[in-house]
Design an enzyme around this catalytic site. Structure first.
Site, PDB file in Angstrom:
ATOM      1  N   THR A  43      -0.101  -4.891   0.260  1.00 43.78           N
ATOM      2  CA  THR A  43      -0.635  -4.967  -1.108  1.00 43.78           C
ATOM      3  C   THR A  43       0.280  -5.814  -1.983  1.00 43.78           C
ATOM      4  OG1 THR A  43      -1.666  -2.798  -0.872  1.00 43.78           O
ATOM      5  CG2 THR A  43      -1.291  -3.577  -3.126  1.00 43.78           C
ATOM      6  N   ASN A  69     -10.669  -5.752   7.350  1.00 37.89           N
ATOM      7  CA  ASN A  69     -10.181  -4.409   7.671  1.00 37.89           C
ATOM      8  C   ASN A  69     -11.303  -3.441   8.048  1.00 37.89           C
ATOM      9  OD1 ASN A  69     -10.288  -5.213   4.790  1.00 37.89           O
ATOM     10  ND2 ASN A  69     -10.325  -3.018   4.450  1.00 37.89           N
ATOM     11  N   GLN A  83      -4.614  -7.186   8.958  1.00 34.53           N
ATOM     12  CA  GLN A  83      -5.346  -6.591  10.084  1.00 34.53           C
ATOM     13  C   GLN A  83      -5.270  -7.451  11.344  1.00 34.53           C
ATOM     14  OE1 GLN A  83      -6.918  -3.655  10.495  1.00 34.53           O
ATOM     15  NE2 GLN A  83      -6.448  -2.978   8.427  1.00 34.53           N
ATOM     16  N   CYS A  88     -10.937   5.729  -2.246  1.00 31.97           N
ATOM     17  CA  CYS A  88     -10.247   5.448  -3.507  1.00 31.97           C
ATOM     18  C   CYS A  88      -9.135   6.481  -3.673  1.00 31.97           C
ATOM     19  CB  CYS A  88     -11.217   5.446  -4.682  1.00 31.97           C
ATOM     20  SG  CYS A  88     -12.008   7.015  -4.949  1.00 31.97           S
TER      21      CYS A  88
END
Ligand code: PLP
Length: 395
Positions: free
Chosen positions: A80, A165, A195, A341
């Site tokens: 991220t 992903n 990935q 989430c």
């Protein structure tokens, strides 16, 4: 590794794409940095030198495995952060370079949230930045003619993941780079290889890209460690400023153990890539074919010829994926029902929507992802349990 849940059913872990179990060699390689070698790698005494040596050795190995120069490797706290650094870093530098001009970032419509949300946030926060998404076909493969139409001199960044992903589809990065060079020569190309890295030789599969994100925990390394490869000459504004680490591209005291873990996991993957792709690909085919045969009204999200060897994404019509994940978990089978989430609830899949999968079919979609710990027993157990679980939910 003891793969049994204490007192529970045997563990059948088919969620490697979410996070792969740590490899023993990674745990061993990282152990000294949790205890004996604790110095600050920027310091000037023997403890600091030992930490710095380990960090720079890890950098050398990561660079070699990704066919980059050591100074091109920026250690981050995972995929991220690497994605955010690529997006904000390139767009921030572009806006500074040409203030007042339009600055376009082009992405595929099936990127991970770490890229899509970074593009969305950059267009909200940085003056003049516009985000354009390019769609995919029914297998999740990027529409290259639409990409070509989006490319011009205003484009500063093209970001297309090497493999998806959710469904595992591999993108034609060589074509993306060639189109960008000829139609948007000012732009740089980023690929999120988080990935893909467990399965593909990234330098071969994404030749000529300027920025590459990888994450250790998808490779059998630790969570919270990753890297962004930044090719020499790519202008990048730092997200974190402070101590000037990573050649002013990422300030903050280094996670030496994480860097060692990333390097060790990448090396293990590179060593085993060919044999593991064949072994795991065969197990995945067995699982997919077995479920397609045993369960009525099930479809495969994408043609396997486009998909990574570990991914098996199936849509079970008339089933609620959240309920199926829970039922399988009760039987000791760990799978994923799509992106969760922060609350843990499953969100509708933007990937399946972009591929044109109707919402009622997408709502029954499950990702089985196999990896380095997967055995024939795991596949057998899944084949024994999943058809019954689906029948129970449909019943
Ligand atoms: N990009 C892709 C394609 C991913 O699958 C993930 C994790 O699921 C990430 C980025 C984020 O990586 P990390 O978990 O290391 O932050």
């Amino acid at each position: 590794m003891d793969r049994r849940t204490p007192g529970g059913p045997p563990l059948t872990y088919l969620d490697h794409a979410a996070s792969a179990p740590m490899r023993d060699e990674v745990v061993e390689a990282m152990a000294p940095f949790a205890a004996r070698v604790f110095g600050h790698p920027s310091g000037h005494h023997r403890q600091a030198r030992a930490a710095r040596q380990a960090l720079e050795d890890a950098r050398d190995r990561v660079a070699e495995l990704l066919e980059a120069a050591p100074r091109e490797v920026v250690f981050t706290c995972g995929g991220t952060e690497a994605d955010n650094l690529a997006v904000f870093g390139v767009l921030g530098a572009a806006v500074q370079r040409r203030p007042g001009d339009a600055t376009v970032v082009v992405s595929s419509s099936v990127e991970h949230a770490a890229v899509l949300e970074a593009c969305r946030a950059a267009s909200a926060r940085l003056h003049g930045v516009v985000h354009q998404r390019v769609g995919v076909d029914s297998h999740g493969v990027l529409d290259l003619s639409r990409l070509a139409q989006s490319l011009d001199d205003d484009v500063a960044l093209v970001t297309v993941m090497l493999a998806n992903n959710e469904v595992g589809t591999v993108q034609p990065l060589g074509d993306v780079v060639a189109l960008t060079r000829s139609l948007a020569p000012q732009a740089v190309v980023h690929t999120d290889a988080v990935q893909a890295a467990p399965w593909l030789d990234v330098a071969r599969a994404a030749p000529g890209v300027d920025l590459v994100s990888v994450s250790a925990h998808k490779l059998g390394g630790p969570k919270g460690a990753g890297a962004l490869v930044v090719r020499e000459g790519t202008e990048l504004e730092a997200l974190f400023v402070g101590g000037g680490q990573e050649r002013e591209r990422r300030a903050g005291t280094h996670d030496v153990a994480g860097a060692v873990g990333l390097a060790t996991a990448l090396a293990a993957v590179a060593r085993e890539r060919e044999s593991e792709s064949a072994r795991v690909g065969a197990l995945r085919d067995q699982l997919a074919d077995g479920l397609l045969h045993a369960v009525p009204a099930v479809t495969e999200a994408a043609d396997r010829k486009f998909v990574l060897p570990g991914h098996c994404h199936l849509c079970f019509a008339g089933v609620d994926r959240e309920e199926l994940v829970v039922l399988l978990d009760e039987a000791g089978i760990c799978v994923s029902g799509g992106a969760a989430c922060a609350s843990g609830a499953l969100e509708p899949s933007h990937v399946l929507a972009a591929m044109g999968v109707p919402a009622p079919i997408a709502s029954g979609s499950i990702r089985f992802s196999l990896g380095h710990t997967t055995t024939a027993d795991d596949v057998e157990r899944a084949l024994a349990v999943v058809p019954e679980a689906v029948a129970r939910l449909r019943g």
